[in-house]
Design an enzyme around this catalytic site. Structure first.
Site, short mmCIF file in Angstrom:
data_model
loop_
_atom_site.label_atom_id
_atom_site.label_comp_id
_atom_site.label_asym_id
_atom_site.label_seq_id
_atom_site.Cartn_x
_atom_site.Cartn_y
_atom_site.Cartn_z
CB CYS A 123 -1.14 -0.11 0.99
SG CYS A 123 -2.05 -1.26 1.30
CG HIS A 184 -1.42 3.27 4.55
ND1 HIS A 184 -1.47 1.91 4.14
CD2 HIS A 184 -0.75 3.30 5.95
CE1 HIS A 184 -1.00 1.13 4.95
NE2 HIS A 184 -0.32 1.76 5.94
#
Length: 627
Positions: A123, A184
């Site tokens: 990610c 994130h």
């Protein structure tokens, strides 16, 4: 007179539902002395009068010849990114058992990319590359350890403030920019409220979502492994506490010849041990499973059963508020990351359990966004893009229940920096009237290409003070050029270069060399099931010469080539190694953002609604919040 020669569309069928459709080409050949009715060539010497008589026909023919439609200035842009979605999970990429009609509609009405590549297989680095158009190693977002993502909301690492995102450039061009969903790539650097890595410091006017990511702890009923780990820590804490009491009792009775100072030091050690594990593993759900609106925490901890509905409400509201445009909207979906939070209307609907239910709900969310564009009359003036941040998490499971999806015919998955299953993702662009409907492109493209594409569409300029690895996709998407600008793409696992591909345009061959590959476990598996995620270094196989595949003929990377089976083996490997050296020469040292103290929990950075550590709040309820 003028004759038009029209070449028929050439269609080549590839595995897994890929269709190679070349666009129709119309060539014009002029012959001013063509054959007459008798079959004999007529002499065009009738002079100026005949020439004047032909001009209406010439005008009609000129209008029939296709020309490049000018690109409208400053379109709206909706960028949709799924989380952990496999390329094999969508109908338009060959899945016949999961229902994804809305994403399939995007593909029918737009351009589908079959060789769309993420810059990382996990990610945080993949999203950093997407936002900046640069390999994550250039910004310090490639880890040198096994921890390859930001683990805590209160870590000090993140996308450096001196990095330029496409949102920052478009904001300067008059766009209203918004992000709903997962971020994130960091929050703060030195203090709780400096928000140096926050979306609003990287070009977004508006943010609503989670600053970190979903995790199993957010849906603690699924996290049996975390519960077992906490039970182990509790057992150790109780054991140490009993030992401390025994030492104190022994000192009081005189049966143990130790000082009170020793007892006190032991007690401090027990307390430090307890605080260190409980602050992270005990409060993970409380610290990291949060929702923010702009700079404020709005929900701590998240009520997962209504989080998808809250995000959808925010997404449609952003479009409706900014319909006068131009706007850039990044919808960063929480689907289909564990714990696979799915609202009750979709539970049990698919043929693939909870994961399939979550995929079908994700598709419905995409459909609601498209419906909003239709209702507001924005469809024809909006570029819509859909992708995933990397491949499916094939090792994800609880017991015998899989929590990950399908990467189709491609080997490997999330966390594997070289194998196709970890980095080949869906890529769909739709813009009615500008991009041809139903076009399929098999050229190598990258998530990093979105940066220069949207920047230039929005009237901005690609930065000249740094290396930009992405390339503008509009000429390729519109059929103005036959090939991608990417001759080479490099595939990192953390900070290690695991593989590289070479698109040899002469001969139309696609080579890929693996320098390092993970060692799968258990033996015979295609994944690291005993570890949960494949490592980037340590327990990996190093290849010299590298493993070489020709992806046009072997997209599954099943049979490595050798000098015996491929006469040009050494020449190809040499060319790829030369390109790799040239690429590495463009890298400059930067501070690492994901290693060491940058990726540790720091209580003074913890976002909190209330007075730390007594944090807690709930977003206001709404009738639509539980679908």
């Amino acid at each position: 007179m003028t004759r038009l020669h029209i070449k028929r569309r050439q269609t080549k069928y590839l595995p897994f539902g890929f269709v190679n459709q070349q666009p129709q080409k119309i060539s014009q050949t002029k012959d001013f002395s063509g054959p007459g009715p008798s079959g004999k060539r007529q002499d065009n010497m009738s002079g100026l009068n005949n020439h004047r008589n032909c001009w209406p026909l010439m005008l009609v023919l000129w209008l029939l010849v296709p020309t490049s439609t000018p690109i409208p200035a400053k379109p709206n842009m909706v960028l949709i990114m799924a989380d952990d979605l496999g390329i094999g999970d969508l109908g338009c990429y060959g899945n016949h058992t999961l229902r994804t009609p809305n994403i399939d509609r995007l593909a029918r009405e737009g351009v589908r990319l079959t060789q769309h590549i993420a810059a990382a297989s996990i990610c945080t680095p993949s999203r950093a590359a997407f936002l900046t158009g640069r390999y994550p190693i250039r910004s310090g977002m490639a880890s040198e350890t096994e921890v390859r993502v930001l683990r805590w909301t209160a870590a000090s690492g993140g996308l450096p403030p001196n990095e330029t995102t496409f949102a920052k450039i478009l904001q300067q061009q008059g766009y209203t920019t918004g992000l709903v969903g997962k971020w994130h790539v960091g929050v703060s650097c030195e203090t709780r409220n400096d928000h140096c890595h926050h979306p609003l410091n990287h070009g977004f006017h508006y943010f609503y979502g989670t600053p970190l990511t979903l995790m199993l702890d957010c849906g603690n009923k699924h996290n049996q492994k975390a519960q077992a780990l906490r039970a182990t820590y509790w057992f150790c804490t109780r054991t140490l506490a009993c030992a401390m009491l025994l030492l104190a009792l022994g000192r009081l009775t005189g049966s143990l010849p130790i000082s009170w100072k020793t007892v006190g030091c032991f007690g401090v050690c027990v307390l430090v041990f307890f605080v260190s594990w409980y602050s992270s593993h005990g409060f993970t759900r409380h610290w990291d499973c949060i929702l923010m609106r702009n700079h404020k925490v709005r929900e701590q901890s998240m009520v997962l059963k209504r989080t998808p509905s809250l995000l959808l409400r925010e997404a449609t509201s952003f479009i409706e508020r900014n319909k006068q445009g131009p706007f850039l909207f990044f919808l960063s979906l929480l689907q289909v990351h564990v714990p696979l939070t799915t609202t009750r209307n979709f539970l049990g609907r698919s043929q693939h359990g909870l994961y399939g239910d979550n995929v079908e709900e994700m598709d419905w969310v995409v459909g609601q966004v498209l419906k909003t564009l239709d209702n507001e009359g924005l469809t024809n003036h909006t570029l819509v893009y859909f992708t995933s941040d990397h491949g499916a998490f094939i090792e994800g499971r609880i017991g015998d229940t899989p929590l990950g999806g399908s990467n189709g015919i491609y080997k490997g998955g999330k966390g594997m920096g070289g194998w196709e299953g970890g980095i080949r993702v869906p890529g769909i662009f739709r813009w009615p009237g500008v991009l041809p409907a139903g076009r399929v492109i098999h050229e190598p493209t990258s998530l990093m290409d979105v940066f220069p594409t949207v920047v230039q569409l929005g009237g901005g300029q690609v930065p000249q003070d740094r290396v930009i690895d992405g390339r503008d996709l509009m000429p390729l998407l519109r059929g103005q050029v036959p090939h991608s600008e990417h001759e080479f793409l490099f595939h990192y696992c953390g900070s290690r270069l695991h593989a590289a591909r070479w698109h040899q345009r002469q001969g139309a061959r696609l080579w890929k060399a693996h320098f390092e590959t993970p060692i799968f476990s258990p033996e015979g598996a295609v994944g690291c099931y005993t570890r949960g995620l494949c490592p980037c270094h340590g327990k990996v196989a190093r290849h010299d010469p590298p493993l070489l595949f020709e992806l046009s003929g072997d997209p599954s990377e099943a049979t490595p080539l050798s000098p015996t089976s491929e006469p040009s083996f050494h020449a190809v490997v040499s060319r790829i190694q030369e390109a790799t050296r040239a690429h590495r020469s463009t890298l400059t040292p930067v501070p690492g953002q994901l290693s060491g103290s940058s990726n540790m929990w720091k209580p003074w950075l913890q976002p909190c609604c209330g007075s730390f550590p007594f944090c807690g709040c709930q977003e206001s309820a709404h009738p639509r919040d539980e679908l």
